[in-house]
Enzyme design. Structure first.
Site, PDB file in Angstrom:
ATOM      1  N   GLY A 176       0.789  -1.220   0.000  1.00 30.03           N
ATOM      2  CA  GLY A 176       0.000   0.000   0.000  1.00 30.03           C
ATOM      3  C   GLY A 176       0.820   1.268   0.000  1.00 30.03           C
ATOM      4  O   GLY A 176       0.266   2.362   0.124  1.00 30.03           O
ATOM      5  N   SER A 202       6.481 -11.028  -4.530  1.00 34.58           N
ATOM      6  CA  SER A 202       5.352 -11.134  -5.450  1.00 34.58           C
ATOM      7  C   SER A 202       5.478 -10.135  -6.591  1.00 34.58           C
ATOM      8  O   SER A 202       6.222  -9.164  -6.525  1.00 34.58           O
ATOM      9  CB  SER A 202       4.040 -10.895  -4.699  1.00 34.58           C
ATOM     10  OG  SER A 202       4.041  -9.590  -4.132  1.00 34.58           O
ATOM     11  N   ALA A 204       3.263  -7.397  -9.045  1.00 26.08           N
ATOM     12  CA  ALA A 204       2.100  -6.541  -8.894  1.00 26.08           C
ATOM     13  C   ALA A 204       0.922  -7.132  -9.655  1.00 26.08           C
ATOM     14  O   ALA A 204       1.095  -7.785 -10.683  1.00 26.08           O
ATOM     15  CB  ALA A 204       2.411  -5.149  -9.425  1.00 26.08           C
ATOM     16  N   ASP A 264     -10.450  -6.744   1.180  1.00 25.23           N
ATOM     17  CA  ASP A 264      -9.312  -7.130   1.999  1.00 25.23           C
ATOM     18  C   ASP A 264      -9.786  -7.993   3.160  1.00 25.23           C
ATOM     19  O   ASP A 264     -10.823  -7.729   3.767  1.00 25.23           O
ATOM     20  CB  ASP A 264      -8.596  -5.892   2.561  1.00 25.23           C
ATOM     21  CG  ASP A 264      -7.770  -5.183   1.506  1.00 25.23           C
ATOM     22  OD1 ASP A 264      -7.220  -5.879   0.642  1.00 25.23           O
ATOM     23  OD2 ASP A 264      -7.683  -3.949   1.558  1.00 25.23           O
TER      24      ASP A 264
END
Length: 511
Positions: A176, A202, A204, A264
């Site tokens: 974030g 990871s 995006a 989320d």
């Protein structure tokens, strides 16, 4: 009588990770099996099989004797062009009863969590069913016990590394915060001190860059399980894409749907992080939780709750977790986008005079905390304080002496290459339309702006942020520069910025 097979073709349709098969509505297989649009279909090619979602085609796109596979389905089944494939209805997914139960408030048991994750990992869930699971786990609907159960199931579903070291270090940021590319710097510092840090990261999905995207500008990140093990054995660290070694494959599928729904889940986020750290063979992990009004974590209360859940879940698997609640009020570094962030990383590692000092200081603080953990300390949760002076001194010396940069190059070369980043040729600088003080910076707007410019798919695209919170600017001062690989993408991004001018907000007039 016609046999129940069709010949496969590869039209090059990108459905991301979703397995999709296309066949004519009037072909003999579709009619005899009673398939309809969005049927779940089991495809058998030789000894290999997979479950895919059916899309019905009308017209002449496909002949009657052919079926087309999406790129994801083709990669999964690995057929030859024109090879025969047999089709039938996929069996019912029994674990969906546990998902429906959770939607109605029934807790997930360890057995139920295992069944759900196994089915997701096997590709038995459609995107609709995955969306139901994500919704059932959204917000704070998962208890600690449920989070532990899902984490354990995710670990069991993938591969797991074991290292010949008592302490294996790792770090993670919950995200974030654009440009917060501390991982390559921290990994180099830790490995340069003779410690083990097998870092997987990871890519995006909706953000302008993940660590793997940034590192791919500089080196190869798609390492096999055996290749990653060899790199770590040789250098003490690595900076690889986690998806290439299948540490928690079910999680990658779940994240894709979470991002698409913009939902989320605290518990799912924790299960994602902890499962990958345990699978990577880590023993001690530092987790950065940037907190700010436009970060992923927006309040200290949420950060504290997330910290407690991370520590508790890690402890259930023997993992020592420390958290740092850091400032998430604005991006870190200058660049947002793979090549621009890679440039910032190299500037810090090379100790260049114009390197972004916020990226340097955050990286040193995290590295110092990990060095402290390696000595057997620092296993309690933190609130952003610096590690002990001796560890910060060691981290700083490792960086300033050039040892970290030397180790970084060593890791990159062991992974296949070391390349310098190149920035996109099309660029435009946006200037202040008034004088004043930079009073707010919107992380989400700037991340979206960099994405619209082409990042992360266009590695050289993104933006440079020229100001920080509290800076005094005058009329005509540069605020940011947008980079794109095509003129159309540049104009598209700038049009977005015109309609969202509060990416950088100028407040009160300067005196």
């Amino acid at each position: 009588m016609l046999e129940n097979y069709l010949h496969l073709i590869r039209p090059g349709i990108d459905t991301h990770q979703e397995l999709v098969v296309y066949m004519r509505q009037d072909c003999h297989v579709c009619r005899s099996e009673g398939f309809t649009a969005h049927s779940r279909v089991r495809i058998q090619v030789g000894e290999r099989s997979a479950v895919a979602t059916l899309n019905i085609v009308k017209g002449d796109f496909l002949p009657h004797n052919q079926a087309a596979l999406s790129e994801a389905a083709w990669r999964k089944l690995k057929p030859e062009e024109g090879e025969k494939a047999y089709f039938k209805h996929a069996p019912a997914v029994d674990s969906m009863s546990a998902v429906r139960g959770k939607l109605y408030g029934k807790p997930l048991t360890t057995a139920a969590a295992k069944s759900v994750i196994e089915d997701i990992n096997a590709g038995h869930y459609s995107d609709i069913q995955l969306a139901a699971f994500v919704a059932a786990c959204s917000g704070n609907r998962l208890t600690l016990d449920e989070t532990v159960a899902i984490t354990g199931a995710m670990i069991d579903a993938g591969q797991r590394f074991k290292w010949n070291s008592e302490r294996v270090l790792d770090k993670h940021c919950v995200g974030g915060l654009p440009g917060n590319r501390t991982t390559p710097i921290v990994t180099a510092i830790i490995a340069a001190n003779g410690l083990v840090m097998p870092k997987t990261s990871s890519r995006a999905i909706t953000s302008p860059a993940g660590t793997a995207d940034t590192m791919e500008v500089l080196t190869d990140v798609q390492l096999s399980y055996d290749r990653m093990a060899e790199v770590v054995k040789q250098t003490g660290g690595c900076l690889a894409w986690g998806g290439s070694v299948s540490l928690s494959p079910a999680d990658d599928v779940i994240i894709r749907v979470e991002r698409a729904l913009d939902l989320d889940s605290e518990g799912q986020l924790v299960a994602s992080v902890i499962s990958k750290k345990v699978a990577a063979g880590s023993t001690h992990v530092l987790i950065d939780i940037p907190t700010g009004p436009t970060a992923k974590v927006r309040s200290p209360e949420f950060a504290a709750r997330l910290s407690e859940l991370l520590i508790g879940t890690g402890a259930a698997f023997g993992l020592k977790v420390k958290t740092i609640i850091s400032d998430g009020s604005q991006p870190v570094g200058m660049g947002i986008g793979p090549a621009l962030e890679a440039r910032d990383v190299l500037k810090v590692l090379q100790c260049q005079t114009d390197s972004p000092q916020d990226l340097r200081s955050r990286s040193l603080a995290i590295a110092a905390a990990l060095l402290e953990m390696s000595a057997g300390n620092g296993q309690r949760t933190g609130t952003g304080q610096s590690a002990g002076n001796e560890w910060l001194t060691l981290a700083t010396d490792t960086l300033d002496s050039g040892r970290a940069y030397q180790k970084f190059q060593e890791i990159c070369l062991a992974q296949g290459r070391f390349s310098e980043p190149e920035l996109a040729a099309h660029r435009r600088t946006v200037k202040a339309t008034r004088g004043g003080i930079v009073s707010s910076v919107n992380n989400r707007i700037l991340a979206r702006l960099a994405s619209l410019a082409g990042a992360p798919n266009a590695k050289a695209a993104g933006l440079d942020l020229h100001v920080r919170l509290g800076d005094c600017v005058t009329l005509g001062d540069p605020l940011l520069t947008v980079y794109a690989e095509a003129p159309g993408e540049l104009e598209y991004a700038l049009d977005f910025l015109m309609s969202h001018p509060d990416g950088v907000h100028i407040g009160e007039e300067a005196v």
